[in-house]
Scaffold this motif. Structure first.
Motif, PDB file in Angstrom:
ATOM      1  N   HIS A 204       4.335  -0.289  15.447  1.00 13.19           N
ATOM      2  CA  HIS A 204       4.470  -1.254  14.259  1.00 13.19           C
ATOM      3  C   HIS A 204       5.780  -1.445  13.798  1.00 13.19           C
ATOM      4  O   HIS A 204       6.270  -1.992  13.021  1.00 13.19           O
ATOM      5  N   TRP A 221       6.480   5.704   0.814  1.00 12.38           N
ATOM      6  CA  TRP A 221       5.698   5.498   1.990  1.00 12.38           C
ATOM      7  C   TRP A 221       5.051   6.560   2.367  1.00 12.38           C
ATOM      8  O   TRP A 221       5.663   7.556   2.228  1.00 12.38           O
ATOM      9  N   LEU A 224       0.339   6.984   6.790  1.00 11.43           N
ATOM     10  CA  LEU A 224      -1.018   6.105   6.932  1.00 11.43           C
ATOM     11  C   LEU A 224      -1.088   5.094   5.606  1.00 11.43           C
ATOM     12  O   LEU A 224      -2.010   4.422   5.707  1.00 11.43           O
ATOM     13  N   ASP A 225      -0.042   4.856   4.993  1.00 14.84           N
ATOM     14  CA  ASP A 225      -0.290   3.739   4.030  1.00 14.84           C
ATOM     15  C   ASP A 225       1.207   3.348   3.615  1.00 14.84           C
ATOM     16  O   ASP A 225       1.694   3.718   2.504  1.00 14.84           O
ATOM     17  N   ASP A 233       5.375  -3.672  11.297  1.00 16.93           N
ATOM     18  CA  ASP A 233       4.583  -4.945  11.459  1.00 16.93           C
ATOM     19  C   ASP A 233       5.396  -6.194  11.259  1.00 16.93           C
ATOM     20  O   ASP A 233       4.786  -7.252  11.038  1.00 16.93           O
ATOM     21  N   GLU A 260      -0.176   2.948  18.266  1.00 14.59           N
ATOM     22  CA  GLU A 260      -0.205   3.517  17.001  1.00 14.59           C
ATOM     23  C   GLU A 260       0.316   2.463  16.145  1.00 14.59           C
ATOM     24  O   GLU A 260       1.491   2.500  15.698  1.00 14.59           O
ATOM     25  N   TRP A 262       0.092   0.797  12.400  1.00 13.62           N
ATOM     26  CA  TRP A 262      -0.474   0.482  11.024  1.00 13.62           C
ATOM     27  C   TRP A 262      -0.054  -0.825  10.361  1.00 13.62           C
ATOM     28  O   TRP A 262       1.041  -1.375  10.582  1.00 13.62           O
ATOM     29  N   ALA A 263      -1.088  -1.565   9.976  1.00  9.95           N
ATOM     30  CA  ALA A 263      -0.968  -2.719   9.672  1.00  9.95           C
ATOM     31  C   ALA A 263      -1.974  -3.177   8.217  1.00  9.95           C
ATOM     32  O   ALA A 263      -2.775  -2.436   8.166  1.00  9.95           O
ATOM     33  N   VAL A 269      -3.676  -5.850  12.996  1.00 10.43           N
ATOM     34  CA  VAL A 269      -3.892  -4.836  14.106  1.00 10.43           C
ATOM     35  C   VAL A 269      -4.223  -5.460  15.334  1.00 10.43           C
ATOM     36  O   VAL A 269      -3.644  -5.091  16.267  1.00 10.43           O
ATOM     37  N   ASN A 283      -7.832   2.326  15.722  1.00 12.90           N
ATOM     38  CA  ASN A 283      -8.331   2.001  14.503  1.00 12.90           C
ATOM     39  C   ASN A 283      -8.427   2.693  13.417  1.00 12.90           C
ATOM     40  O   ASN A 283      -9.446   3.596  13.064  1.00 12.90           O
ATOM     41  N   PHE A 284      -7.206   2.751  12.685  1.00  9.04           N
ATOM     42  CA  PHE A 284      -7.306   3.940  11.613  1.00  9.04           C
ATOM     43  C   PHE A 284      -7.955   3.628  10.330  1.00  9.04           C
ATOM     44  O   PHE A 284      -8.311   4.352   9.608  1.00  9.04           O
ATOM     45  N   SER A 285      -8.360   2.379  10.257  1.00 13.85           N
ATOM     46  CA  SER A 285      -9.159   1.773   9.056  1.00 13.85           C
ATOM     47  C   SER A 285     -10.467   2.574   9.155  1.00 13.85           C
ATOM     48  O   SER A 285     -11.139   3.070   8.182  1.00 13.85           O
TER      49      SER A 285
END
Length: 537
Positions: A204, A221, A224-225, A233, A260, A262-263, A269, A283-285
Motif C-alpha cells: 500500500h 504511525w 498496523l495503524d 493506499d 501486505e 493496510w488500508a 483492501v 486480512n489484518f482486520s
C-alpha cells in the motif's frame, strides 16, 4: 475447477529462524530444504519465504541491496533453485517476499546517487529533497517514520531522503519509470527460476501523494495503524499491480501475488484484489479482532462481503513475523495492539487453549489460510529476551513501533531437551535464545502424540480437504450466547465457544476433531470455554 490459491493453506517461513544446516546459529535455505518433508506431512499447500536476498540485515532482510541474488547468510541462488525444485516434487508451491517500497541504503542505485550528489539522475529514483528552514536544516515535510523519529535523513551535501521505515531503507520513487522497469525484470527473474508467487511487502506504500504534502498535525504511525495518510493506499498503486498481473498471467501454473496492504477499510483492501490486480490481500482486520463472538462474527461477515464484491477469496491469519503470537495476543485486553508492542505475561495454559480454538476456527472459514511457523507447535511469544539480544531496528527508538517483534521470531524447536533443540547441527546457540520450556513443544515431543497441537493441525489440515469444498459457503446457525456455529456445505459444522462458561446444546452429529475436550451424552454436547469442535452432520 477452483484455482489452487483460492483455498490454499500457506505456511510462512522466517528463514533465519526455521532450520540452520551450516551451524552458524542462523537458519538458511539448505535448512529449509531439508525440512520440506515435514511441511508436506503437515498438510500445507505452499510455503512463503520471508526475504533471503543480499542485505546488510538492518531490518532482517527487508532492506535489500540486490534483488537478484541470495545473501550468503542464507545460501546461494542455486540453493534457492534446489529448494523450489524439491518443493515442487513434494507438491508444495513456493512464494517469496518482494520488497518494492524501499531498498537498502547499500543498493547500488542509492550509493551512486549519494556519490554523484544533488542533480544526479539517480536521486530521482528515490525521494531526495532540499530541506526547509533558512539553511535547509529542517526535514522537507512532517512525516514520521513508522520505526520512530522523522521519515527523513539528511546526507552530507545537505539534501534529505525519505524513509518511511529505518534510515537504512530509503523509499523508491515509483513515479520514475526506471523503478517500474526494474521491478518488472525482478519479477521475471524469480518467475523464471520457478517461484509460484510473491508476497508484496508494504504493498500500500509505493505511491505517495503528489508533492509530498504535510500531514498538518503531529502523527505517530504504527506498522498496523497508519489510517488515512498521504503516503499509504494511494490510488496510483493499482496501476502498478495491473501491470504485474499481466506478467504473472504470462506464466503457467497460476502464479500469484498477495498484498501486505493496510488500508482504512476492508473495501479499500479489496481494491487490491480486483480481477485484473493481485490475487490475495492479507486480512489484518481479522487478525486484530477481539476473541468475542459478536466481534468475530461481524468481522467474518464483513470480510467475506468485501471480497465477494470483487470476486476474490478472503484470507485469514492469526500470526506472522510482525505481530505478537496469538497464544499471547488473544489473551490480552486490547488485541488491536498486536504488532511490535511489548506483550504482557499470560497464563500459558489458557493462552494455548484459546489459540488452538482460534486456529481450528480459522481453518474452517471459506478462503485461504496463512499459518506462521511454530504456531502448529503452540509456541508462545517470548517476552523476556534480554535487550542485548534484540535485533528489531525499532527497539532503541523513542517513538513509533516499540520494537518487540523479536519475540515471535525466536527459532523453532525441532528435537532434544536443550537449546537449540535441533535447530542447528552442532548444539551451538541460535541467533535469538530459546526458552528452556520449549523442549516439551518441539516437533519430536509432539509428533504422533494424541491431543498435541501438532497432531491437531495435521488432523485439521487433512480434514479440511475432505469435508468441505472451497466453493461451500458459510451459513450461520443458531447457537447459545457466546457461541458461534456455522455450516460449510451439507455435511460439516463448526462450533466455537468464546464465552466464559461451558455451553450446552444439541449435538448436530459426530465429532470430527476438536481443539479441546468435548463430551456428548444422550445427544447433548458440552463444549468448554475457548474450545472449537468440527462436526460431521
Amino acid at each position: 475447477m477452483s484455482s489452487w490459491w483460492r483455498d490454499a493453506v500457506i505456511y510462512q517461513i522466517y528463514p533465519r529462524s526455521f532450520a540452520d544446516l551450516n551451524g552458524d546459529g542462523i537458519g538458511d535455505l539448505p535448512g529449509i530444504r531439508s525440512r520440506l518433508p515435514y511441511l508436506r506431512d503437515l498438510g500445507v499447500d505452499a510455503v512463503w519465504l520471508s526475504p533471503f536476498y543480499l542485505s546488510p540485515q538492518a531490518d532482517a532482510g527487508y532492506d535489500v541491496a540486490d534483488y537478484r541474488t541470495v545473501d550468503p547468510l542464507f545460501g546461494t541462488v542455486d540453493d534457492a533453485r534446489g529448494l523450489i525444485l524439491d518443493a515442487h516434487e513434494l507438491d508444495l508451491r513456493v512464494i517469496v517476499d518482494l520488497v518494492p517500497n524501499h531498498s537498502s541504503d547499500q543498493h547500488v542505485w542509492f550509493q551512486q546517487a549519494l556519490a554523484e550528489g544533488p542533480g544526479s539522475p539517480l536521486r530521482d529514483r528515490y525521494h531526495f529533497r532540499d530541506g526547509r528552514g533558512s539553511q535547509g536544516e529542517l526535514p522537507p515535510n512532517d512525516w514520521p517514520s513508522i520505526f520512530g523519529g522523522p521519515a527523513w535523513t539528511q546526507v552530507a551535501d545537505g539534501q534529505w531522503y525519505l524513509h518511511l521505515f529505518a534510515s537504512e531503507q530509503p523509499d523508491f520513487n515509483w513515479d520514475h519509470p526506471a523503478v517500474a522497469d526494474e521491478f518488472r525484470t525482478i519479477l521475471r527473474f524469480w518467475l523464471d527460476l520457478g517461484v509460484d508467487g510473491f508476497r508484496i511487502d508494504v504493498a500500500h506504500g509505493l505511491v505517495k501523494e503528489a508533492g509530498l504534502p504535510d500531514i498538518g498535525h503531529e502523527a505517530t504511525w504504527h506498522l498496523l495503524d497508519v489510517g488515512e495518510s498521504p503516503c499509504f493506499d494511494r490510488d496510483g498503486v493499482h496501476d502498478i499491480y495491473r501491470s504485474w498481473r499481466r506478467i504473472l498471467d504470462e506464466y503457467p501454473g497460476e502464479r500469484i501475488a498477495v498484498a501486505e496492504a493496510w488500508a482504512p477499510t476492508l473495501s479499500r483492501v479489496a481494491n487490491y484484489v480486483r480481477p485484473d490486480e493481485l490475487h490475495q490481500a492479507f486480512n489484518f482486520s481479522y487478525l486484530g479482532t477481539a476473541w468475542e463472538a459478536g466481534a468475530q462474527r461481524a468481522m467474518i461477515d464483513d470480510s467475506l462481503a468485501a471480497n465477494d464484491n470483487v470476486g476474490a477469496p478472503t484470507t485469514w491469519t492469526l500470526s506472522n513475523h510482525d505481530v505478537v503470537r496469538h497464544t499471547n495476543r488473544l489473551m490480552q485486553v486490547n488485541t488491536g495492539e498486536m504488532a511490535g508492542k511489548k506483550p504482557t505475561a499470560v497464563d500459558e495454559v489458557a493462552g494455548l487453549r484459546r489459540a488452538r480454538a482460534a486456529s481450528l476456527l480459522l481453518l474452517a472459514l471459506p478462503g485461504s489460510a496463512y499459518l506462521y511457523q511454530g504456531e502448529e507447535l503452540g509456541l508462545p511469544e517470548v517476552i523476556d529476551l534480554p535487550p542485548e539480544a534484540r535485533q528489531d531496528p525499532a527497539f532503541h527508538r523513542a517513538t513509533g513501533q516499540d520494537g518487540y517483534r523479536d519475540g515471535c521470531r525466536v527459532p523453532i524447536p525441532w528435537s532434544g531437551t536443550t537449546a537449540p533443540y535441533g535447530f542447528g547441527p552442532d548444539g551451538g546457540p541460535s541467533w535469538l535464545p530459546q526458552p528452556d520450556a520449549w523442549a516439551s513443544l518441539s516437533v519430536e515431543a509432539q509428533d504422533g502424540v494424541a491431543g498435541s497441537t501438532l497432531t491437531m493441525y495435521r488432523e485439521a489440515l487433512t480434514l479440511r480437504r475432505k469435508v468441505f469444498a472451497a466453493a461451500d459457503p458459510l451459513t450461520w446457525r443458531d447457537a447459545p450466547t457466546g457461541v458461534l456455529a456455522f455450516d460449510r456445505g451439507p455435511a460439516f459444522r463448526c462450533t466455537v465457544n468464546m464465552g466464559p462458561d461451558p455451553a450446552h446444546f444439541e449435538a448436530p452429529g459426530q465429532v470430527l476433531t476438536a481443539s479441546g475436550p468435548v463430551t456428548v451424552e444422550d445427544g447433548t454436547a458440552l463444549l468448554p470455554p475457548d474450545t472449537t469442535v468440527w462436526w460431521s452432520i
